[in-house]
Structure formats: C-alpha cells, structure tokens
Enzyme design. Structure first.
Site, PDB file in Angstrom:
ATOM      1  N   ALA A  66     -63.086  -0.096 -29.954  1.00 19.20           N
ATOM      2  CA  ALA A  66     -63.559  -1.457 -29.737  1.00 19.20           C
ATOM      3  C   ALA A  66     -62.594  -2.104 -28.747  1.00 19.20           C
ATOM      4  CB  ALA A  66     -63.570  -2.220 -31.056  1.00 19.20           C
ATOM      5  N   GLU A 114     -65.515   6.857 -34.193  1.00 19.39           N
ATOM      6  CA  GLU A 114     -66.497   6.475 -35.221  1.00 19.39           C
ATOM      7  C   GLU A 114     -67.929   6.593 -34.699  1.00 19.39           C
ATOM      8  OE1 GLU A 114     -64.176   2.836 -35.765  1.00 19.39           O
ATOM      9  OE2 GLU A 114     -64.162   3.249 -37.918  1.00 19.39           O
ATOM     10  N   GLU A 134     -56.119   2.637 -35.248  1.00 19.12           N
ATOM     11  CA  GLU A 134     -56.144   1.238 -35.700  1.00 19.12           C
ATOM     12  C   GLU A 134     -54.863   0.823 -36.409  1.00 19.12           C
ATOM     13  OE1 GLU A 134     -58.683   3.361 -35.989  1.00 19.12           O
ATOM     14  OE2 GLU A 134     -60.573   2.360 -35.513  1.00 19.12           O
TER      15      GLU A 134
HETATM   16  C1  HXC Z   1     -59.571  -2.730 -24.283  1.00 20.77           C
HETATM   17  C2  HXC Z   1     -58.771  -0.879 -23.224  1.00 20.77           C
HETATM   18  C3  HXC Z   1     -58.949  -0.104 -24.394  1.00 20.77           C
HETATM   19  C4  HXC Z   1     -59.477  -0.756 -25.541  1.00 20.77           C
HETATM   20  C5  HXC Z   1     -58.125   1.157 -22.849  1.00 20.77           C
HETATM   21  N1  HXC Z   1     -58.273  -0.049 -22.304  1.00 20.77           N
HETATM   22  N2  HXC Z   1     -58.539   1.148 -24.112  1.00 20.77           N
HETATM   23  N3  HXC Z   1     -59.089  -2.180 -23.174  1.00 20.77           N
HETATM   24  N4  HXC Z   1     -59.776  -2.056 -25.439  1.00 20.77           N
HETATM   25  N5  HXC Z   1     -59.718  -0.121 -26.680  1.00 20.77           N
HETATM   26  C6  HXC Z   1     -57.945  -0.466 -20.939  1.00 20.77           C
HETATM   27  C7  HXC Z   1     -56.442  -0.632 -20.733  1.00 20.77           C
HETATM   28  O1  HXC Z   1     -56.011  -1.875 -21.206  1.00 20.77           O
HETATM   29  C8  HXC Z   1     -56.330  -0.508 -19.231  1.00 20.77           C
HETATM   30  O2  HXC Z   1     -56.716  -1.713 -18.630  1.00 20.77           O
HETATM   31  C9  HXC Z   1     -57.400   0.523 -18.898  1.00 20.77           C
HETATM   32  O3  HXC Z   1     -58.305   0.545 -20.006  1.00 20.77           O
HETATM   33  C10 HXC Z   1     -56.819   1.922 -18.729  1.00 20.77           C
HETATM   34  O4  HXC Z   1     -56.052   2.225 -19.889  1.00 20.77           O
HETATM   35  P1  HXC Z   1     -54.544   2.740 -19.834  1.00 20.77           P
HETATM   36  O5  HXC Z   1     -53.934   2.461 -21.146  1.00 20.77           O
HETATM   37  O6  HXC Z   1     -53.835   2.201 -18.628  1.00 20.77           O
HETATM   38  O7  HXC Z   1     -54.780   4.303 -19.608  1.00 20.77           O
HETATM   39  P2  HXC Z   1     -53.935   5.526 -20.166  1.00 20.77           P
HETATM   40  O8  HXC Z   1     -52.456   5.274 -19.999  1.00 20.77           O
HETATM   41  O9  HXC Z   1     -54.522   6.744 -19.527  1.00 20.77           O
HETATM   42  O10 HXC Z   1     -54.230   5.556 -21.744  1.00 20.77           O
HETATM   43  C11 HXC Z   1     -55.541   5.749 -22.244  1.00 20.77           C
HETATM   44  C12 HXC Z   1     -55.606   5.411 -23.768  1.00 20.77           C
HETATM   45  C13 HXC Z   1     -55.029   4.013 -23.993  1.00 20.77           C
HETATM   46  C14 HXC Z   1     -54.792   6.470 -24.545  1.00 20.77           C
HETATM   47  C15 HXC Z   1     -57.076   5.536 -24.150  1.00 20.77           C
HETATM   48  O11 HXC Z   1     -55.705   3.097 -23.116  1.00 20.77           O
HETATM   49  C16 HXC Z   1     -55.190   3.517 -25.405  1.00 20.77           C
HETATM   50  O12 HXC Z   1     -54.413   3.910 -26.282  1.00 20.77           O
HETATM   51  N6  HXC Z   1     -56.171   2.645 -25.623  1.00 20.77           N
HETATM   52  C17 HXC Z   1     -56.363   1.966 -26.885  1.00 20.77           C
HETATM   53  C18 HXC Z   1     -56.975   2.878 -27.906  1.00 20.77           C
HETATM   54  C19 HXC Z   1     -57.153   2.199 -29.246  1.00 20.77           C
HETATM   55  O13 HXC Z   1     -56.195   1.687 -29.852  1.00 20.77           O
HETATM   56  N7  HXC Z   1     -58.387   2.200 -29.756  1.00 20.77           N
HETATM   57  C20 HXC Z   1     -58.734   1.647 -31.016  1.00 20.77           C
HETATM   58  C21 HXC Z   1     -59.154   0.215 -30.846  1.00 20.77           C
HETATM   59  S1  HXC Z   1     -59.428  -0.527 -32.421  1.00 20.77           S
HETATM   60  P3  HXC Z   1     -55.933  -2.325 -17.370  1.00 20.77           P
HETATM   61  O14 HXC Z   1     -56.644  -3.632 -17.125  1.00 20.77           O
HETATM   62  O15 HXC Z   1     -54.509  -2.442 -17.761  1.00 20.77           O
HETATM   63  O16 HXC Z   1     -56.169  -1.315 -16.278  1.00 20.77           O
HETATM   64  C22 HXC Z   1     -60.983  -0.073 -32.830  1.00 20.77           C
HETATM   65  C23 HXC Z   1     -61.463  -0.673 -34.121  1.00 20.77           C
HETATM   66  C24 HXC Z   1     -62.916  -0.395 -34.357  1.00 20.77           C
HETATM   67  O17 HXC Z   1     -61.640   0.667 -32.169  1.00 20.77           O
HETATM   68  C25 HXC Z   1     -63.394  -1.171 -35.549  1.00 20.77           C
HETATM   69  C26 HXC Z   1     -63.400  -2.640 -35.383  1.00 20.77           C
HETATM   70  C27 HXC Z   1     -64.194  -3.369 -36.459  1.00 20.77           C
END
Ligand code: HXC
Length: 260
Positions: A66, A114, A134
C-alpha cells in the site's frame, strides 16, 4: 471508470491487469484500489473472460505494498476503511469462479504480497522478492496477510516472515510453497499466458466447480469438505460438458466443451 493506475486487456478469453505506477514501485493508493475493484468486477461479470492474470508494470516491482505516503496521515477509521476496501476486492478475487494467476515480476511486499496471495496461482520471476514488512512501519498486514500467509506456508513460517519483516527471494518462496514456479524475467508473461490458456480451453463449469471445491473446502474440516465435494461432483453430471468429455474420450477424439 477511466483507468489511470492500471492497464487492462483481454486476449482470447484471458484478461491481464497490470498495476501501473512505476514511479512508486506500483504501490497501491486508494484510487488504484478503486480501479482494481472496478476491473475485478468487470472480470467476474464478463462471460468472455475465462482466466485473469494480475501483474505489475516494469521489471522491478509487482506491487511494493500500500502507498506509504498515502497511509502516513491516516486515522484509525480511515485505515479501517482502506483495509475493508481491499478485503472486499481480494475476497471477490478469491470467491470468483474464475481462476486468477499472479505473475509476480519483482517486489511483492506488504499489500503486494497479499494481493498475490489472494490469487489462485502464483508464478514469479527469479528476481522477485516477497515479504510482509509492515512491522517495520509499526503496523501489521491489513490486506489479509495474517490470514492467507499462514494458510499457504504454515504458522511458523508466516510468523517468522511477519515478525521479522524480512524479504525472501523467489527460490525460497518456491521452497516454502508461496509460489508455484519460478521463471526467467523475460519468460514470465509467456509462461503465465500459456498456463492461463491451458485452463481457458477447459469446460468452464468444471473449472469453476474445481476452484469452488478447493477454495471453500479448504476452510472446512475434512468431513465437511468431502461432503461438499460430493455435492459439487454430482452437479458436474448435470452439464453438457460432462456428456461431451466422456463421449470424446470413448470416441477417441478431442472434447469440444460448450461451457454448459
Ligand atoms: C509509497 C513507495 C513504496 C510504497 C516504494 N515507493 N514503495 N512509495 N509506498 N509502498 C517509492 C519510493 O518512495 C521511491 O520514491 C520509489 O518508489 C522507488 O523506491 P526506492 O525505495 O528508491 O527503490 P529501491 O531502493 O530499489 O527499493 C525498493 C523497495 C523499497 C525495497 C521496494 O522501495 C521499499 O522497501 N518499499 C516499501 C515497501 C513496504 O514497506 N511495503 C509495505 C507497505 S505497508 P521516490 O519518490 O523517492 O523515487 C502495506 C500495508 C498493507 O502494504 C495493508 C494496509 C491496510
């Protein structure tokens, strides 16, 4: 609804939905979820569509979860509403009579993992990574991860993944049964399409009864599940496809199913 965050195409009975927010690793916003709900409804209701494929655009991410920027300021009520919204869509995928295949082309994290788990079959590229990170954001999985992950890989492995928030690679995901197979990145859509077409040419009543028996039966104890199978098995004998399938075998020819 016009689609800003998804691509949607139908070719020979196979629908392909591509989450298309490459700048944010295809993370799911509320708008993306609304579009996904709309498209899933179209897939369920369009009799021309026999199998659906879900994937992400580009080569880095399936769906990285998300959208964290969107979630940052959410109140508990808003978080609840978003979780409910995703649960409704994912349940529609799971309960749909049509098979959904996730073609996991990169990161499948949080809500992305998910989403893949709500599908019936998962095929991943060698560079795909799976995880429920998360815990590192101070929250828990809210799109079904705490329920579908242990059902797929067992309680111990699910707890380890969810409590550490660590990612696993595609070969580990294959080893623990989270994905059906792992393919080279360039082969993902061809392999997934081939599998989808293999299923699409079967008689649809039988495909649908098989999915129903497995998805619903898994939530029952073995005795009730077997009793459920008996009823669905009996139903399959009320179809023209059963007559055709058996006649074709005995006449040593290919069956021509009519989906009824
Ligand atoms: C918003 C995101 C994002 C996310 C990546 N981006 N994942 N933006 N939400 N979930 C954005 C980054 O901010 C960045 O934007 C661009 O995408 C590229 O990501 P980078 O981090 O620079 O790339 P990289 O170093 O290759 O790493 C990739 C990654 C990392 C490992 C996927 O981005 C990451 O860990 N993302 C978060 C993953 C996460 O925590 N997901 C769970 C979310 S909670 P900019 O603008 O800086 O270029 C969830 C809950 C669901 O899903 C249930 C809710 C009810």
């Amino acid at each position: 609804m016009s689609l800003e965050n998804l691509l949607f195409e139908i070719v020979e009975g196979v629908a392909t939905v591509t989450v298309n927010r490459p700048k944010a690793m295809n993370a799911l916003t509320l708008e993306t979820l609304a579009e996904l709900g709309d498209v899933v409804g179209k897939i369920v209701n369009n009799p021309e569509i026999r199998v659906a494929i879900l994937t992400g655009s580009g080569t880095k991410a399936f769906v990285a979860g998300a959208d964290i920027a969107m979630m940052r300021e959410m109140t508990p009520m808003q978080a609840r509403e978003m979780s409910l919204r995703a649960h409704r869509i994912f349940a529609e995928i799971e309960q749909s009579a049509k098979p959904f295949i996730a073609a996991v082309n990169g990161y499948a994290l949080g809500g992305g993992c998910e989403l893949a788990m709500a599908c019936d079959i998962r095929i991943a590229t060698e560079n795909a990574k799976f995880g429920q990170p998360e815990i590192n954001l101070g929250i828990l999985p809210g799109f079904g991860g705490t329920q579908r992950l242990p059902r797929l890989v067992g309680k111990g492995r699910a707890l380890e993944l969810i409590l550490t928030g660590e990612m696993i690679d595609a070969s580990e995901a294959f080893r623990i049964g989270l994905v059906n197979r792992v393919v080279a990145p360039g082969e993902l859509l061809a392999e997934t399409g081939q599998l989808a077409r293999k299923i699409a040419v079967k008689g649809q009543p039988a495909v649908q009864l098989c999915k129903q028996a497995i998805v619903n039966g898994l939530e029952m104890d073995i005795a009730r599940g077997c009793a459920y199978e008996v009823e669905l098995f009996a139903n399959s004998f009320s179809t023209a496809d059963q007559q055709e399938g058996m006649a074709a075998f005995l006449e040593k020819r290919l069956a021509v199913f009519r989906d009824c």
